[in-house]
Scaffold this active site. Structure first.
Site, PDB file in Angstrom:
ATOM      1  N   GLU A   1      -7.766 -14.637   2.871  1.00  0.00           N
ATOM      2  CA  GLU A   1      -6.329 -14.583   2.622  1.00  0.00           C
ATOM      3  C   GLU A   1      -5.592 -14.911   3.924  1.00  0.00           C
ATOM      4  O   GLU A   1      -4.424 -14.595   4.090  1.00  0.00           O
ATOM      5  CB  GLU A   1      -5.913 -13.235   2.031  1.00  0.00           C
ATOM      6  CG  GLU A   1      -6.530 -12.031   2.688  1.00  0.00           C
ATOM      7  CD  GLU A   1      -6.233 -10.724   1.950  1.00  0.00           C
ATOM      8  OE1 GLU A   1      -5.067 -10.487   1.623  1.00  0.00           O
ATOM      9  OE2 GLU A   1      -7.179  -9.954   1.734  1.00  0.00           O
TER      10      GLU A   1
ATOM     11  N   CYS B   1      -8.397  -9.067  -0.918  1.00  0.00           N
ATOM     12  CA  CYS B   1      -9.665  -8.650  -0.312  1.00  0.00           C
ATOM     13  C   CYS B   1     -10.853  -8.792  -1.261  1.00  0.00           C
ATOM     14  O   CYS B   1     -11.994  -8.516  -0.885  1.00  0.00           O
ATOM     15  CB  CYS B   1      -9.558  -7.205   0.176  1.00  0.00           C
ATOM     16  SG  CYS B   1      -8.224  -6.993   1.355  1.00  0.00           S
TER      17      CYS B   1
ATOM     18  N   HIS C   1     -14.699  -1.008  -0.433  1.00  0.00           N
ATOM     19  CA  HIS C   1     -13.775  -1.818   0.361  1.00  0.00           C
ATOM     20  C   HIS C   1     -13.041  -0.852   1.290  1.00  0.00           C
ATOM     21  O   HIS C   1     -12.501   0.162   0.843  1.00  0.00           O
ATOM     22  CB  HIS C   1     -12.792  -2.533  -0.579  1.00  0.00           C
ATOM     23  CG  HIS C   1     -11.645  -3.159   0.150  1.00  0.00           C
ATOM     24  ND1 HIS C   1     -11.831  -3.995   1.228  1.00  0.00           N
ATOM     25  CD2 HIS C   1     -10.298  -3.045  -0.027  1.00  0.00           C
ATOM     26  CE1 HIS C   1     -10.649  -4.384   1.676  1.00  0.00           C
ATOM     27  NE2 HIS C   1      -9.704  -3.818   0.945  1.00  0.00           N
TER      28      HIS C   1
HETATM   29  N1  COA Z   1      -4.117  14.930  12.223  1.00  0.00           N
HETATM   30  C1  COA Z   1      -4.873  14.581  11.152  1.00  0.00           C
HETATM   31  N2  COA Z   1      -4.384  13.912  10.075  1.00  0.00           N
HETATM   32  C2  COA Z   1      -3.069  13.572  10.098  1.00  0.00           C
HETATM   33  C3  COA Z   1      -2.243  13.886  11.191  1.00  0.00           C
HETATM   34  C4  COA Z   1      -2.817  14.609  12.296  1.00  0.00           C
HETATM   35  N3  COA Z   1      -2.097  14.943  13.377  1.00  0.00           N
HETATM   36  N4  COA Z   1      -1.012  13.416  10.916  1.00  0.00           N
HETATM   37  C5  COA Z   1      -1.054  12.814   9.700  1.00  0.00           C
HETATM   38  N5  COA Z   1      -2.311  12.924   9.216  1.00  0.00           N
HETATM   39  C6  COA Z   1      -2.820  12.387   7.943  1.00  0.00           C
HETATM   40  C7  COA Z   1      -1.889  12.571   6.764  1.00  0.00           C
HETATM   41  O1  COA Z   1      -1.991  13.870   6.230  1.00  0.00           O
HETATM   42  C8  COA Z   1      -2.383  11.509   5.825  1.00  0.00           C
HETATM   43  O2  COA Z   1      -3.566  11.945   5.194  1.00  0.00           O
HETATM   44  P1  COA Z   1      -3.762  11.756   3.616  1.00  0.00           P
HETATM   45  O3  COA Z   1      -3.710  10.299   3.345  1.00  0.00           O
HETATM   46  O4  COA Z   1      -5.093  12.357   3.362  1.00  0.00           O
HETATM   47  O5  COA Z   1      -2.631  12.474   2.969  1.00  0.00           O
HETATM   48  C9  COA Z   1      -2.791  10.385   6.779  1.00  0.00           C
HETATM   49  O6  COA Z   1      -2.914  10.982   8.081  1.00  0.00           O
HETATM   50  C10 COA Z   1      -1.799   9.240   6.861  1.00  0.00           C
HETATM   51  O7  COA Z   1      -0.559   9.787   7.116  1.00  0.00           O
HETATM   52  P2  COA Z   1       0.753   9.183   6.440  1.00  0.00           P
HETATM   53  O8  COA Z   1       1.924   9.932   6.898  1.00  0.00           O
HETATM   54  O9  COA Z   1       0.512   9.046   4.978  1.00  0.00           O
HETATM   55  O10 COA Z   1       0.714   7.745   7.134  1.00  0.00           O
HETATM   56  P3  COA Z   1       1.693   6.551   7.092  1.00  0.00           P
HETATM   57  O11 COA Z   1       2.944   6.804   6.353  1.00  0.00           O
HETATM   58  O12 COA Z   1       1.813   6.144   8.512  1.00  0.00           O
HETATM   59  O13 COA Z   1       0.889   5.399   6.261  1.00  0.00           O
HETATM   60  C11 COA Z   1      -0.853   4.003   5.431  1.00  0.00           C
HETATM   61  C12 COA Z   1      -0.501   5.262   6.254  1.00  0.00           C
HETATM   62  C13 COA Z   1      -2.365   3.920   5.334  1.00  0.00           C
HETATM   63  C14 COA Z   1      -0.269   4.117   4.032  1.00  0.00           C
HETATM   64  C15 COA Z   1      -0.310   2.748   6.181  1.00  0.00           C
HETATM   65  O14 COA Z   1      -0.971   2.623   7.396  1.00  0.00           O
HETATM   66  C16 COA Z   1      -0.484   1.457   5.387  1.00  0.00           C
HETATM   67  O15 COA Z   1       0.323   1.129   4.545  1.00  0.00           O
HETATM   68  N6  COA Z   1      -1.569   0.683   5.665  1.00  0.00           N
HETATM   69  C17 COA Z   1      -1.906  -0.509   4.904  1.00  0.00           C
HETATM   70  C18 COA Z   1      -2.710  -0.115   3.690  1.00  0.00           C
HETATM   71  C19 COA Z   1      -3.280  -1.320   3.023  1.00  0.00           C
HETATM   72  O16 COA Z   1      -3.713  -2.207   3.694  1.00  0.00           O
HETATM   73  N7  COA Z   1      -3.286  -1.387   1.688  1.00  0.00           N
HETATM   74  C20 COA Z   1      -3.704  -2.582   0.992  1.00  0.00           C
HETATM   75  C21 COA Z   1      -5.105  -2.931   1.136  1.00  0.00           C
HETATM   76  S1  COA Z   1      -6.137  -2.293  -0.104  1.00  0.00           S
END
Ligand code: COA
Length: 387
Positions: A79, A111, A233
């Protein structure tokens, strides 16, 4: 007839960012990235590494071990395509010196692309057992500086040789597929970075996993305890961990421990390379083969997901002596020999990667000798060279 994976080669570029450094630069708790997202490092592609050069480099890892004259099919899943018309396969074919009789083309479904290629290759080899197929997944995951998705970037490629005498995994006939037309992650033609609704994407991924896993077990008359391991994945390793927790729900203690241990083995390479889109599932498979405790005959489940969205669950059995086909030392060296970038250096390289290359500006690479790289554009034609 047996058909399966005979060789696996992977490649990732020679630079990385440490997730602790990135967390500090983004005013985040490092444990959010390390534990919450489950990533330790991410590889960074400078402007001389693109989907094509990485795909060539991944295939170079095993090309000297195979009979090139037998390769009848070459599929490039990506992609991060470098051209709207010409497929990445043709550049690869040329660099590797494959026969002009090879059928070469590119496929796309986020993917899922490498899996799509693998399924076509499997059918091809069943029909032409005297021939083999190379299937490549190669991508640079770009979300953008200071975005929520930034911590889930990465770059790399996985190349598979599919054959009727597989020495690593025998693919089992049958699969369970599931698709829906949704917008969880996509990249419009006008954008170099992905659009993503990460939380929605995670939800759909988990729903599709539940659906395809239970349909597969029903179709094949299997139970979760029959699997020695399940690989997923992995755009970031926490996503697969969530799916694996669903997989072990309600199973006995031994199955629970086995599938959790195998997941730990299967996430190691991905946690250090980052997201490589099409190749992510197969990088995790390689990680499991190298770090897990698999033995001949073990059943491995594979869950492939491509946003947009398309998922498929299928399985394979481990072949006796598979370890001899792997290059664990070389694979580790690829990671260990990368140089660490400061966040400022990474940002500079990232921004340069968003620019279109200018005609007649020659690029030089700092990759090690023998690696292919993108050397610039001449007369609007992409040039690939070997160091
Ligand atoms: N210690 C441990 N864990 C922590 C933490 C800390 N200090 N602070 C936050 N976390 C955890 C949260 O609880 C959460 O866990 P959970 O998912 O089990 O609930 C995780 O870290 C992520 O935190 P969150 O606030 O949800 O992160 P974010 O808003 O920054 O977004 C993603 C995370 C993954 C959604 C973002 O990086 C993203 O969109 N990535 C792309 C995803 C992708 O590629 N999708 C398509 C392909 S299939």
């Amino acid at each position: 007839m047996k058909v399966g994976i005979d060789q696996i080669g992977y490649f990732t570029p020679n630079k990385y960012v440490d997730m602790v450094d990135l967390a500090h630069a983004r005013n985040q708790d490092p444990n959010k990235f390390l534990i919450g997202i489950g990533q330790k490092k991410m590889s960074v592609a400078d402007p001389t590494q693109d989907a094509v050069s990485m795909g060539i480099n991944a295939t170079l890892r095993y090309i000297d071990k195979i009979d090139k004259s037998k390769v009848g099919l070459l599929i490039f899943g990506t992609e991060s395509s470098v051209d709207q018309s010409k497929s990445g396969s043709l550049f690869v074919k040329s660099a590797l010196g494959l026969n002009p009789t090879v059928r070469a083309f590119e496929v796309k479904e986020a993917c899922f692309g490498l899996t799509a290629g693998l399924m076509i290759a499997q059918d091809f080899v069943r029909l032409h057992p005297d021939q083999t197929a190379i299937v490549i997944g190669s991508d640079i995951a770009r979300y953008g500086i200071n975005t929520a998705g930034e911590v889930t970037q990465g770059a790399g490629s996985v190349s598979l040789l599919i054959s009727s005498h597989p020495r690593i995994l025998e693919l089992n006939e049958g699969h369970s597929a599931y698709s829906e037309d949704i917008n969880d992650f996509w990249r419009p033609n006008y954008s170099k970075t992905a659009k993503v609704d990460g939380k929605y994407s995670t939800q759909v991924y988990l729903d599709f996993f539940k659906h395809t896993f239970s349909a597969y077990k029903e179709r094949k008359n299997l139970e979760t305890k029959d699997f020695a391991a399940i690989v997923y994945h992995l755009p970031f390793t926490k996503m697969g961990l969530k799916a694996n927790r669903l997989a072990v729900e309600g199973t006995d203690e031994e199955t629970n421990a086995r599938l959790m241990d195998s997941f730990t083995a299967a996430k190691e390479l991905n946690a250090n390379v980052g997201n490589i889109y099409t190749g992510s599932l197969y990088l995790s498979l390689l990680s499991l083969l190298e770090n897990g405790k698999l033995k001949a005959g073990d059943l491995v489940g594979l869950f492939s997901y491509g946003s947009g969205a398309m998922a498929e669950f299928y399985s394979a059995n481990v072949v006796e002596g598979y370890e001899k086909q792997l290059d664990k030392v070389g694979d580790k060296a690829l990671l260990d020999n990368r140089s660490k970038l400061s966040v400022a250096e990474y940002e500079e390289i990232f921004s340069a990667g968003l620019e279109d290359p200018e005609n007649d500006v020659e690029l030089t690479s700092d990759e090690e000798k023998g690696r292919y790289y993108f050397a610039g554009i001449h007369n609007d034609i992409r040039q690939y060279q070997v160091k």
